[in-house]
Design an enzyme around this catalytic site. Structure first.
Site, mmCIF file in Angstrom:
data_model
loop_
_atom_site.group_PDB
_atom_site.id
_atom_site.type_symbol
_atom_site.label_atom_id
_atom_site.label_comp_id
_atom_site.label_asym_id
_atom_site.label_seq_id
_atom_site.Cartn_x
_atom_site.Cartn_y
_atom_site.Cartn_z
ATOM 1 C CD GLU A 70 18.920 -2.814 -11.222
ATOM 2 O OE1 GLU A 70 19.853 -2.557 -12.333
ATOM 3 O OE2 GLU A 70 17.713 -2.070 -11.765
ATOM 4 C CE LYS A 107 0.072 2.552 5.654
ATOM 5 N NZ LYS A 107 -0.383 2.842 4.348
ATOM 6 C CG HIS A 148 22.019 -7.627 -15.547
ATOM 7 N ND1 HIS A 148 21.646 -8.742 -16.536
ATOM 8 C CD2 HIS A 148 20.897 -6.875 -15.416
ATOM 9 C CE1 HIS A 148 20.427 -8.597 -16.917
ATOM 10 N NE2 HIS A 148 20.005 -7.421 -16.209
ATOM 11 C CE1 TYR A 201 9.912 -9.474 -18.628
ATOM 12 C CE2 TYR A 201 10.578 -7.475 -19.382
ATOM 13 C CZ TYR A 201 10.293 -8.264 -18.259
ATOM 14 O OH TYR A 201 10.283 -7.853 -17.169
ATOM 15 C CD GLU A 204 23.495 -11.443 -17.543
ATOM 16 O OE1 GLU A 204 23.434 -10.962 -16.373
ATOM 17 O OE2 GLU A 204 22.678 -10.960 -18.383
ATOM 18 C CB THR A 261 -0.902 -0.040 1.186
ATOM 19 O OG1 THR A 261 -0.128 -0.004 2.437
ATOM 20 C CG2 THR A 261 -1.663 -1.216 1.418
ATOM 21 N N GLY A 262 2.064 1.267 0.471
ATOM 22 C CA GLY A 262 2.642 2.529 0.407
ATOM 23 C C GLY A 262 4.154 2.255 0.948
#
Length: 708
Positions: free
Chosen positions: A163, A109, A320, A226, A276, A64-65
């Site tokens: 990251e 919370k 990376h 992707y 890689e 939420t935050g």
């Protein structure tokens, strides 16, 4: 004995001796029957938790935050704000897609969000919501505590997307993971894990690319994964399970773990592997066992792979955190050869995975011949790959790397002298040997790296690693074995022990990434004559730790353009040689592969440039500014695959650059992924000297033509 952080030691003491089997109600539905060995009770026994699906109950940490955002740099603050907004948007998307999100966790919370319960702790969420998995959507400075809380609450699957988590925090987390058998980590710096068959996403993968199907994908790079997903979707194959290992030095789930889950998965008929530079490919052992049926005793499944970084700049960290070669590790070409020897089909660009897997699955069922996948084009790709100059796999690597903070050699000598070590420049006398403290990626721990020679003397001599537990510290009983490997006589052992203890102490206390030395033996005493010391700048950027070490950075030693790009979160590396194609790419893996694939068709990249997965129109404009400072560049090749990055936003960034920078160079733009049609339309209708393409090879051919 060297130790660190007593609170973590207490956790180890509590958990040691009570490792449990995966047979509780908190397991994922498919993990109970999964076993890869006869023994039970270790981290390996959590591999089955990777098998997610419709019944997987998911919670979000950081739902939420945000909390505790003071004293972070601007780039990290932007990331925090992005993650907070993305967690809610991502949850809405995932729920609509079919993911069974049952609630979230936000410290302090006890409320609702999106109509779901929000609880103050992971332990309470485990008791009341009984999740099988948690997605951690908090920034790097908060992520270690969030991961540790999930481990202590025994959440079966933990997915960390952040990251720039400090390396030593991850070393501590892996030490925790390997004392238990309940929780499995995916990440960090990972796009997540997604089951297209089971409609379960824990991460931020672009959903429009996915289609339920037959191919399992495991990848170090998000953008390359992707591309592979889109390619297998276009080929009509679809995906079963996709695992994003993440680009960090220490991956919670490795290739060998993913291969084991795929081999046991009835939904997976073919496997795509995206690697890689960096790390030791232990997965070749498992692949070999499939070929010989000597271990698993079941038919092997066809595998196609791409390895990024064949043309990586020697001695550099390629975007990376883990994309670099430690002493004793193989380079990209060595990995390619080992895969080919194991019968794996190699492609040079992920867009070719669809046709490659189609051929393998269609012509030979579940057996890979390792043949070239796309006829002439693939044979050409492999031919040029073989004839490229081999990137050296150094036993000692004193080239200036960039990702962490690397200090001048004289400053490294000062740090050693402060610890009573004799250190000065090499006089030309004595046989040089190599000794380092680094990371053992196979064991997910720190290690001593030793070689009886440096690469200048005997390049065929391999460095050997001696791992030790991060919390327990280095064990002195290893010293005689290390001395024997270094070919040191008895009188030098005491001096060796002093040098090792000093290096390990410095490594732990100052959060080093790699402390590499060369030394000579003189009358039983060891003298350090070369030092290449790297420290984790993420510890300073995320938490302001190690300010004294960070103060040793000398900007004047670095490339001015690279430093300027760094201010905007852009990773830019100017490549040596006569490259004339400027590259602008989002994602480190895709940036490496773009350079490699251009080389395969005769192009020469002038640079590596990763805008980052959070590229904006302004970032694209600044990337153009950096590239244009290189007088060698004759054309700019923009290669974007959108996950979080939107294709239309990138297109607008290109137009912004033309308008504000008064561009004179031609630009070739390839936009795929999220909002690709919108982005391509903007480019095509701009009226500017832009060339828009969907196919990579067509785009590369145009860039080469314009560069000529």
């Amino acid at each position: 004995m060297l130790t660190t952080r007593p609170r973590r030691q207490l956790w180890h003491m509590r958990t040691r001796g009570r490792r449990r089997h995966l047979n509780t109600p908190t397991q994922t539905p498919c993990s109970r029957a999964f076993s890869v060995s006869g023994r039970r009770g270790g981290y390996e026994d959590t591999i089955g938790n990777l098998k997610i699906g419709r019944d997987t109950r998911v919670v979000f940490q950081g739902f939420t935050g945000m909390n505790g955002v003071c004293d972070v740099c601007v780039v990290d603050l932007i990331l925090i704000l992005c993650l907070c907004a993305k967690a809610t948007a991502n949850a809405k998307e995932s729920i609509a897609w079919g993911t069974n999100i049952v609630g979230g966790v936000t410290p302090g919370k006890n409320t609702e969000h999106l109509g779901l319960p929000v609880l103050p702790s992971v332990r309470e969420a485990m008791q009341k919501l009984k999740p099988h998995a948690t997605g951690i959507y908090v920034a790097a400075h908060q992520a270690p505590a969030a991961i540790e809380e999930a481990i202590e609450a025994e959440v079966p699957l933990i997915v960390a997307v952040a990251e720039h988590i400090p390396v030593h925090d991850l070393l501590r987390i892996h030490s925790m993971l390997h004392t238990q058998s309940k929780s499995r980590l995916v990440g960090a710096n990972s796009p997540g894990i997604i089951s297209a068959v089971g409609r379960c996403r824990i991460g931020f993968q672009p959903l429009p690319c996915f289609m339920p199907g037959r191919v399992g994908i495991v990848a170090k790079s998000g953008t390359l994964s992707y591309e592979a997903v889109a390619s297998t979707t276009r080929a009509g194959l679809g995906q079963s399970l996709c695992i994003g290992m993440g680009g960090d030095v220490l991956a919670g789930t490795r290739f060998i773990d993913a291969l084991k889950i795929f081999e046991h998965d009835d939904d997976t008929e073919g496997i795509v592997l995206i690697g890689e530079i960096g790390g030791m490919p232990r997965w070749r052992l498992l692949i070999g066992s499939w070929s010989t049926r000597s271990v698993l005793q079941i038919p092997s499944k066809p595998i196609a792979a791409v390895i990024g970084g064949v043309n990586a700049a020697p001695g550099r960290v390629m975007g990376h955190a883990g994309a670099f070669i430690l002493p004793g590790e193989p380079d990209a070409l060595a990995k390619v050869k080992r895969l080919q020897d194991a019968g794996v089909t190699i492609v040079n660009h992920p867009a070719k995975f669809g046709e490659a897997m189609k051929t393998l699955l269609g012509s030979s069922g579940r057996v890979s011949s390792g043949a070239a996948t796309t006829g002439t084009s693939q044979r050409r790709g492999m031919h040029t790959m073989r004839r490229r100059p081999k990137v050296q796999s150094p036993v000692s690597n004193f080239a200036a790397q960039k990702r962490n903070l690397y200090i001048r050699e004289n400053l490294a000598f000062d740090l050693l002298r402060e610890r009573g070590i004799n250190a000065s420049e090499y006089s030309g006398k004595g046989r040089k040997r190599m000794l380092a403290v680094g990371i053992d990626r196979a064991n997910m721990s720190p290690c001593i790296i030793a070689s009886p020679a440096t690469n200048n003397q005997e390049p065929h001599v391999e460095a050997k690693k001696f791992p030790f537990d991060y919390v327990k510290g280095f064990v002195p009983s290893q010293i005689p074995v290390i001395a024997e490997h270094l070919q040191l006589g008895g009188p030098a052992k005491e001096s060796l022990a002093k040098l090792i203890n000093s290096l390990v102490g410095l490594y732990m206390q100052k959060e080093a990434f790699l402390l590499e030395t060369s030394f000579v033996e003189r009358l039983g005493d060891l003298k350090v004559v070369g030092a290449h010391f790297g420290f984790d700048d993420a510890a300073f950027r995320s938490t302001k730790r190690q300010g004294d070490i960070h103060a040793l950075r000398r900007i004047e030693d670095e490339d001015a353009q690279e430093v300027e790009a760094e201010k905007d979160g852009i990773v830019y590396i100017k490549l040596a040689g006569d490259g004339n194609i400027g590259t602008l790419v989002n994602g480190a893996g895709l940036a490496m592969n773009t350079i490699d694939a251009l080389a395969d068709v005769g192009g020469k990249a002038a640079n590596f440039l990763d805008t980052g997965g959070k590229a904006t129109s302004e970032t694209v404009k600044k990337s153009f500014q950096v590239i244009l400072q290189d007088e060698r560049v004759k054309v700019i090749f923009v290669n974007i695959f959108g996950g979080l990055t939107l294709g239309d936003m990138i297109a607008n960034g290109v137009l912004l650059a033309f308008k504000e920078l008064e561009m004179r160079l031609p630009v070739v733009v390839r936009i795929r992924g999220t909002n690709e049609a919108e982005g391509q339309k903007i480019i095509a209708e701009s009226g500017l000297p832009l060339h828009a393409f969907d196919d990579f090879e067509e785009a590369a051919a145009k860039a080469i033509e314009l560069a000529g």
